[in-house]
Design an enzyme around this catalytic site. Structure first.
Site, short mmCIF file in Angstrom:
data_model
loop_
_atom_site.label_atom_id
_atom_site.label_comp_id
_atom_site.label_asym_id
_atom_site.label_seq_id
_atom_site.Cartn_x
_atom_site.Cartn_y
_atom_site.Cartn_z
N CYS A 283 80.84 61.26 65.55
CA CYS A 283 81.27 59.85 65.50
C CYS A 283 80.21 58.94 66.09
O CYS A 283 80.07 58.85 67.32
CB CYS A 283 82.60 59.69 66.23
SG CYS A 283 83.18 57.99 66.29
N CYS B 193 81.57 56.07 68.24
CA CYS B 193 82.00 56.50 69.57
C CYS B 193 80.80 56.77 70.47
O CYS B 193 80.78 56.39 71.63
CB CYS B 193 82.82 57.80 69.51
SG CYS B 193 84.00 57.87 68.18
N ASP B 194 79.80 57.45 69.96
CA ASP B 194 78.76 58.01 70.82
C ASP B 194 77.36 57.44 70.62
O ASP B 194 76.46 57.73 71.41
CB ASP B 194 78.71 59.54 70.62
CG ASP B 194 80.03 60.19 71.00
OD1 ASP B 194 80.67 59.71 71.94
OD2 ASP B 194 80.44 61.16 70.34
#
Ligand code: NDP
Length: 313
Positions: free
Chosen positions: A136, A139-140
């Site tokens: 992701c 997300c990261d």
């Protein structure tokens, strides 16, 4: 083997399921929630979550799910270990069969079984998961700003992840296993236009390198057999997601990938009293906050459905 009845059964325990449990229990529906095979869902395999509002200093994914669970329990949600393995939506009451032999008869069902990222299946990929390996970018990606990263895949997800990362990272390698991408033209063009994205065609991942963190990726050209090491610190796998909806096949309408189809702007499925929330019905946003939002919607819609049927307390 117990047979029980409930006004509201929630299947799945990610942000969607727990949020549905918070709302349904506060509305007096006494929901029963089965956590499924991976209690807490996908967030339990991530580390820092920095984009969920309300946590100004960020939070670890597993801690966040423990907090969600605690909040649902505070209002009396009955949260249980157990995997629902079969459902029967043929009657007015919906029936769910749990792997411990329990049988639950429910007036409403909230499906929040999520989706799972597909992985390449390399040992090194698994070992370095959350230590530089991610599925992701939203997300990261932030953790890799200014660094070099690789993205695997040739579909819209990979194109989107590569574009997103190109704005944060110094360089993005896009590893495509064939000599063409499956992604839509517009997404592909966006990737090709980004100056810091280099597409490596006919390229497969041989190994993710590093012990405690990603230190590089060894790739192999499928045509020439030539191997090379890319000096990346982040490795994003974007080869698709699999919604966890197998047990609902034949009952709930789904798209060709298995995502549950809901009525526009609602969480209603084709079966009365069955609502779908979170990643099980979302192949676009896939965020904890959007999953929580649809979990809330599902609980409100379940409550209204029960009130209209005069089944609520
Ligand atoms: P797709 O199934 O469309 O694409 C998967 C990609 O990963 C393919 O290019 C495939 O290669 C590659 N792949 C699969 N397995 C491997 C492997 N083991 N090693 C290397 N590469 C591999 O999945 P997506 O998640 O990209 O998209 C799913 C759906 O969601 C699509 O319908 C897509 O259009 C949609 N979507 C839409 C978005 C948008 O509109 N903004 C954003 C994201 C997704 P190959 O082509 O060789 O099979």
């Amino acid at each position: 083997m117990a047979k029980e009845s409930t006004k509201c059964l929630i299947i799945g325990s990610g942000p969607a399921g727990y949020t549905a449990a918070i709302y349904a229990s506060r509305a007096g529906l006494n929901p029963i929630l089965y956590q499924g095979g991976q209690p807490g869902g996908q967030l339990t395999i991530t580390t820092d979550v920095e984009n969920y509002p309300g946590y100004p200093d960020g939070v670890m994914g597993p801690q966040m799910m423990t907090d969600f669970q605690k909040q649902a329990k505070r209002f009396g949600a009955d949260i249980r270990f157990g995997l629902v393995t079969k459902v029967d939506f043929s009657g007015a009451k919906h029936i769910a069969y749990v792997d411990n032999g329990d049988e639950i008869e429910a007036d409403t069902v909230i499906v929040s079984t999520g989706a799972s990222a597909k992985w390449l299946g390399l040992e090194s990929e698994q070992r370095l998961n959350s230590k530089g390996v991610s599925a992701c970018a939203v997300c990261d990606g932030f953790f890799f700003r200014g660094q070099e990263v690789a993205v695997v895949g040739g579909g819209d997800t990979a194109a989107e992840e590569a574009s997103y990362l190109s704005k944060l990272c110094k360089k993005v390698y896009l590893l495509v296993r064939r000599d063409e991408m499956r992604a839509s033209n517009i997404m592909q063009q966006r990737v090709e236009k980004a100056e810091n994205v280099e597409i490596l065609w006919n390229t497969e991942t041989d190994e993710v390198l590093g012990e405690e963190a990603v230190e590089g990726v060894r790739v192999v050209n499928r045509i020439t057999g030539e191997k090379r090491v890319l000096d990346v610190t982040g490795f994003f796998v974007a080869i698709g997601h699999q919604p966890n909806t197998d047990i609902f096949k034949g009952w709930l309408n789904m798209d060709e990938s298995g995502y549950i189809i809901t009525e526009n702007g609602t969480t209603k499925t084709n079966i009365e009293g069955v609502f779908a929330s979170g990643d099980a019905q979302d192949n676009v946003y896939r965020q904890a906050i959007t999953a929580a939002g649809t979990g809330c919607m599902a609980a409100l819609e379940a409550e209204r459905y029960l009130a209209a049927k005069e089944l609520a307390i």
